[in-house]
Design a protein around this motif. Structure first.
Motif, PDB file in Angstrom:
ATOM      1  N   PHE A 152      -4.563   1.414   3.006  1.00 46.64           N
ATOM      2  CA  PHE A 152      -5.951   3.216   4.050  1.00 46.64           C
ATOM      3  C   PHE A 152      -6.876   2.778   3.432  1.00 46.64           C
ATOM      4  O   PHE A 152      -8.175   2.091   3.854  1.00 46.64           O
ATOM      5  CB  PHE A 152      -5.480   3.764   3.030  1.00 46.64           C
ATOM      6  CG  PHE A 152      -5.832   5.338   3.548  1.00 46.64           C
ATOM      7  CD1 PHE A 152      -6.064   5.885   4.923  1.00 46.64           C
ATOM      8  CD2 PHE A 152      -7.611   5.638   2.585  1.00 46.64           C
ATOM      9  CE1 PHE A 152      -6.934   6.542   5.349  1.00 46.64           C
ATOM     10  CE2 PHE A 152      -7.985   6.921   2.752  1.00 46.64           C
ATOM     11  CZ  PHE A 152      -7.863   7.452   4.405  1.00 46.64           C
ATOM     12  N   ALA A 153      -7.215   2.276   1.599  1.00 44.94           N
ATOM     13  CA  ALA A 153      -8.432   0.827   1.530  1.00 44.94           C
ATOM     14  C   ALA A 153      -8.570   0.230   2.240  1.00 44.94           C
ATOM     15  O   ALA A 153      -9.776   0.124   2.266  1.00 44.94           O
ATOM     16  CB  ALA A 153      -8.109   1.083   0.353  1.00 44.94           C
ATOM     17  N   ASN A 154      -7.730  -0.440   2.625  1.00 40.75           N
ATOM     18  CA  ASN A 154      -8.279  -1.458   3.692  1.00 40.75           C
ATOM     19  C   ASN A 154      -8.410  -1.118   4.982  1.00 40.75           C
ATOM     20  O   ASN A 154      -9.025  -2.328   5.784  1.00 40.75           O
ATOM     21  CB  ASN A 154      -7.242  -3.088   2.813  1.00 40.75           C
ATOM     22  CG  ASN A 154      -7.217  -3.518   1.991  1.00 40.75           C
ATOM     23  OD1 ASN A 154      -8.359  -3.680   1.556  1.00 40.75           O
ATOM     24  ND2 ASN A 154      -6.623  -3.727   2.325  1.00 40.75           N
ATOM     25  N   ASP A 155      -8.766   0.035   5.129  1.00 36.11           N
ATOM     26  CA  ASP A 155      -9.022   0.570   6.607  1.00 36.11           C
ATOM     27  C   ASP A 155      -7.977  -0.020   7.740  1.00 36.11           C
ATOM     28  O   ASP A 155      -7.970  -0.547   8.704  1.00 36.11           O
ATOM     29  CB  ASP A 155     -10.359   0.271   6.446  1.00 36.11           C
ATOM     30  CG  ASP A 155     -11.130   0.959   7.544  1.00 36.11           C
ATOM     31  OD1 ASP A 155     -10.680   2.324   8.016  1.00 36.11           O
ATOM     32  OD2 ASP A 155     -11.713   0.608   8.425  1.00 36.11           O
ATOM     33  N   THR A 212      -1.637   2.967  -0.276  1.00 34.73           N
ATOM     34  CA  THR A 212      -2.226   3.383  -0.434  1.00 34.73           C
ATOM     35  C   THR A 212      -4.114   1.964  -0.677  1.00 34.73           C
ATOM     36  O   THR A 212      -5.361   2.048  -0.051  1.00 34.73           O
ATOM     37  CB  THR A 212      -2.926   3.377  -1.773  1.00 34.73           C
ATOM     38  OG1 THR A 212      -2.342   2.361  -2.969  1.00 34.73           O
ATOM     39  CG2 THR A 212      -2.050   5.197  -2.427  1.00 34.73           C
ATOM     40  N   GLU A 213      -3.664   0.964  -0.913  1.00 36.60           N
ATOM     41  CA  GLU A 213      -4.240  -0.413  -0.427  1.00 36.60           C
ATOM     42  C   GLU A 213      -4.663  -0.678   1.153  1.00 36.60           C
ATOM     43  O   GLU A 213      -5.318  -0.659   1.632  1.00 36.60           O
ATOM     44  CB  GLU A 213      -3.542  -1.583  -0.895  1.00 36.60           C
ATOM     45  CG  GLU A 213      -3.331  -1.816  -2.638  1.00 36.60           C
ATOM     46  CD  GLU A 213      -2.386  -2.845  -2.650  1.00 36.60           C
ATOM     47  OE1 GLU A 213      -1.946  -3.499  -1.473  1.00 36.60           O
ATOM     48  OE2 GLU A 213      -1.842  -3.359  -3.655  1.00 36.60           O
ATOM     49  N   LYS A 249       1.776   3.163  -5.070  1.00 33.18           N
ATOM     50  CA  LYS A 249       0.750   3.113  -6.038  1.00 33.18           C
ATOM     51  C   LYS A 249       1.718   3.043  -7.514  1.00 33.18           C
ATOM     52  O   LYS A 249       1.245   2.131  -7.733  1.00 33.18           O
ATOM     53  CB  LYS A 249      -0.046   4.123  -5.921  1.00 33.18           C
ATOM     54  CG  LYS A 249      -1.040   3.598  -6.156  1.00 33.18           C
ATOM     55  CD  LYS A 249      -2.520   4.828  -6.413  1.00 33.18           C
ATOM     56  CE  LYS A 249      -2.656   5.693  -7.339  1.00 33.18           C
ATOM     57  NZ  LYS A 249      -4.188   6.164  -7.626  1.00 33.18           N
TER      58      LYS A 249
END
Length: 186
Positions: free
Chosen positions: A110-113, A107-108, A149
């Motif tokens: 993905f959040a960090n692109d 998830t991190e 997560k």
């Protein structure tokens, strides 16, 4: 010169690690879809024949799975080149290494692109949930807590241990089967 050789060796080592992890994850996802009721329930919702891919861009290591029906996944290997319904792609080998070495949660990343999802996002969330469930079962709690997560509250030692043993046993047998196929002359 020595610095370049060291850097080159590190890049090759990361690539081999990511390849090995994708192969293990492919066999692991196939195994857990035969044993864990929560995974079977999540996968059952996918259309039969659904093809899932996880890979490193532009043409790095990959894993491909097919939903064969009734909540079961089949590992198709790294060389599948047919149509894919959902693809999760890491933008760089270093990004894949961070996630697969449990330094960064999916998830991190993905959040960090660091990754791209090509396909239905809701199915991507479902497949991420399946991946997280597998990691929570097969990894020690300390490592799994870094990888997922949220560690499942309902996953106690009495459920985790037999599940992990079953998955590792199935993975070992399927990897041995694959190695035998690769060793056979054509």
């Amino acid at each position: 010169m020595l610095e370049n050789l060291t850097r080159s060796a590190a890049v090759r080592a990361r690539r081999h690690y990511v390849q090995a992890m994708f192969r293990f994850m492919g066999h692991g996802l196939e195994a857990i879809s035969q044993a864990d009721r929560k995974v079977i329930e999540d996968v059952r919702v996918l259309p039969k024949g659904f093809i899932f891919q996880m890979m490193v861009l532009p043409s790095g290591p990959s894993l491909v799975l097919e939903h064969t029906g009734e909540g079961k996944l089949r590992y198709l290997g790294p060389d599948y080149d047919g149509k894919v319904d959902l693809s999760i792609r890491f933008k760089h080998m270093a990004h894949a290494f961070l996630v697969l070495s449990f330094q960064e949660k999916t998830t991190e990343a993905f959040a960090n692109d660091r990754m791209v999802v090509d396909g239905d996002i809701s199915l991507g969330v479902r497949m991420t949930r399946v991946l997280n469930r597998m990691e929570a079962i097969i990894l020690p709690r300390l490592v799994a807590s870094r990888a997922v997560k949220e560690y499942p509250d309902d996953l106690g030692l009495l459920e985790k241990l037999p599940g992990a043993i079953g998955v590792y046993r199935r993975v070992a047998f399927s990897m041995i089967r694959d190695l035998r196929k690769e060793a056979l002359p054509i």
